[in-house]
Scaffold this motif. Sequence first.
Motif, PDB file in Angstrom:
ATOM      1  N   THR A 260       0.801  -1.217   0.000  1.00  0.00           N
ATOM      2  CA  THR A 260       0.000   0.000   0.000  1.00  0.00           C
ATOM      3  C   THR A 260       0.841   1.278   0.000  1.00  0.00           C
ATOM      4  O   THR A 260       1.915   1.336   0.609  1.00  0.00           O
ATOM      5  CB  THR A 260      -0.926   0.026   1.223  1.00  0.00           C
ATOM      6  OG1 THR A 260      -0.125  -0.022   2.415  1.00  0.00           O
ATOM      7  CG2 THR A 260      -1.879  -1.158   1.206  1.00  0.00           C
TER       8      THR A 260
ATOM      9  N   ASN B  79       3.184   0.879   3.124  1.00  0.00           N
ATOM     10  CA  ASN B  79       2.955  -0.247   4.032  1.00  0.00           C
ATOM     11  C   ASN B  79       2.182   0.172   5.275  1.00  0.00           C
ATOM     12  O   ASN B  79       2.537  -0.164   6.406  1.00  0.00           O
ATOM     13  CB  ASN B  79       4.285  -0.906   4.420  1.00  0.00           C
ATOM     14  CG  ASN B  79       4.926  -1.615   3.251  1.00  0.00           C
ATOM     15  OD1 ASN B  79       4.244  -2.198   2.415  1.00  0.00           O
ATOM     16  ND2 ASN B  79       6.237  -1.560   3.178  1.00  0.00           N
ATOM     17  N   VAL B  80       1.096   0.919   5.026  1.00  0.00           N
ATOM     18  CA  VAL B  80       0.186   1.351   6.085  1.00  0.00           C
ATOM     19  C   VAL B  80      -1.242   1.093   5.608  1.00  0.00           C
ATOM     20  O   VAL B  80      -1.483   0.994   4.405  1.00  0.00           O
ATOM     21  CB  VAL B  80       0.356   2.853   6.408  1.00  0.00           C
ATOM     22  CG1 VAL B  80       1.743   3.136   6.956  1.00  0.00           C
ATOM     23  CG2 VAL B  80       0.071   3.717   5.170  1.00  0.00           C
ATOM     24  N   PRO B  81      -2.205   0.977   6.523  1.00  0.00           N
ATOM     25  CA  PRO B  81      -3.605   0.868   6.081  1.00  0.00           C
ATOM     26  C   PRO B  81      -4.004   2.119   5.308  1.00  0.00           C
ATOM     27  O   PRO B  81      -3.668   3.237   5.701  1.00  0.00           O
ATOM     28  CB  PRO B  81      -4.380   0.755   7.400  1.00  0.00           C
ATOM     29  CG  PRO B  81      -3.383   0.218   8.386  1.00  0.00           C
ATOM     30  CD  PRO B  81      -2.070   0.847   7.993  1.00  0.00           C
TER      31      PRO B  81
ATOM     32  N   THR C  90     -11.043  -0.034   4.012  1.00  0.00           N
ATOM     33  CA  THR C  90      -9.688  -0.056   4.543  1.00  0.00           C
ATOM     34  C   THR C  90      -8.938  -1.232   3.951  1.00  0.00           C
ATOM     35  O   THR C  90      -9.372  -2.379   4.059  1.00  0.00           O
ATOM     36  CB  THR C  90      -9.686  -0.161   6.079  1.00  0.00           C
ATOM     37  OG1 THR C  90     -10.344   0.990   6.624  1.00  0.00           O
ATOM     38  CG2 THR C  90      -8.259  -0.231   6.612  1.00  0.00           C
TER      39      THR C  90
ATOM     40  N   SER D 226      -5.312  -3.053   4.105  1.00  0.00           N
ATOM     41  CA  SER D 226      -4.073  -3.160   4.874  1.00  0.00           C
ATOM     42  C   SER D 226      -3.030  -3.928   4.083  1.00  0.00           C
ATOM     43  O   SER D 226      -3.380  -4.773   3.239  1.00  0.00           O
ATOM     44  CB  SER D 226      -4.333  -3.877   6.212  1.00  0.00           C
ATOM     45  OG  SER D 226      -5.228  -3.126   7.006  1.00  0.00           O
TER      46      SER D 226
ATOM     47  N   ASP E 181      -3.469  -7.695   2.691  1.00  0.00           N
ATOM     48  CA  ASP E 181      -4.818  -8.086   2.291  1.00  0.00           C
ATOM     49  C   ASP E 181      -4.775  -8.582   0.844  1.00  0.00           C
ATOM     50  O   ASP E 181      -3.939  -8.149   0.050  1.00  0.00           O
ATOM     51  CB  ASP E 181      -5.781  -6.898   2.391  1.00  0.00           C
ATOM     52  CG  ASP E 181      -6.223  -6.617   3.816  1.00  0.00           C
ATOM     53  OD1 ASP E 181      -5.911  -7.430   4.707  1.00  0.00           O
ATOM     54  OD2 ASP E 181      -6.877  -5.574   4.037  1.00  0.00           O
TER      55      ASP E 181
END
Length: 238
Positions: A54, A170-172, A179, A181, A184
Amino acid sequence: MASLNEQLATLVDNYTACDVSDALLKLQKVPKVPISPILGRNDATGKVAAPATTFKFLNKGDNPPAIAAENPERHGFPPGKHWVDYTGDYAAEDPSNAGSIVVIEQPSEQHCAVTGGIMAARMKVLGIKATVVSGRVRDVRELQATGLPIWARSTSTVGTGAEAQAGARNVPISVAGITVSPGDIIFCDPLEGVVAIPRDLLSAVLETIPKLISMDDKAKEAVSQGMTVTEAFKTFRS
C-alpha cells in the motif's frame, strides 16, 4: 491446509469479483463494497490476485503521517529514492512468494495523476502483478504497453508533482471507503472490477463461494422454468 499460492490460484481460476463480493457480504458484519474502477476493465486479460502493498499519497506540502516520520525506512520515503522504487519491498520480504499488487490511495480532490508510464515500467521490472489506483493515472498508451494490469478511477494529463506527494507506505489506506491493509488479498477481475479481501477472511471466502454459487444456480434454473424471482430467492437463498 492449502498454501496462499494455492488459494490464490483457486480464486483466479474459478471465481469472479462478484462471487467474492457475495461471500464477503455474508461474512462481514459491516458489508464493504468492492472497488469499481473505470480504467482497466476489459474482457481479454486474465484475472490476478496477490497480497497488497500500500501507498498513501498526500497533498503537496502536507506533513507525512506520524508512522512515516517515526519509521521512514519502513513506512516513509528517505531522500534519494523515488516512491516507486519501494514497490517491490513487500513481496521481497513476504515468505509466501505470492508477489504483490500495488494499491494507491490519492486524495479525492486532486486532479493530477499519481502513476504514469515511467512508474508502471519500474513496477513491471520489480515484479508487481498489478496496480490499483484510487485516483488518477496518465500515459494510458504507455501503461498498456508495459503489460502491467492497471485499474484506476480516472485519468489526467497532469503529472504528480502538480498537487501530490507520496506520504506513507505499508500502512492501512482507504480505497472507496474500504480499509486496505498491507497483505490483504486484492482480486482483480478484468471485467467485473476489483475486490479487497481481508487476509484473515480468505479461507472463509473460498469455503463460502461454492455454496452461494450452488444456490444461485438452482435459483437461475428455477427462474428459467417459470418460477418468479421472488419465489426463487425465497426457496434457494433464504
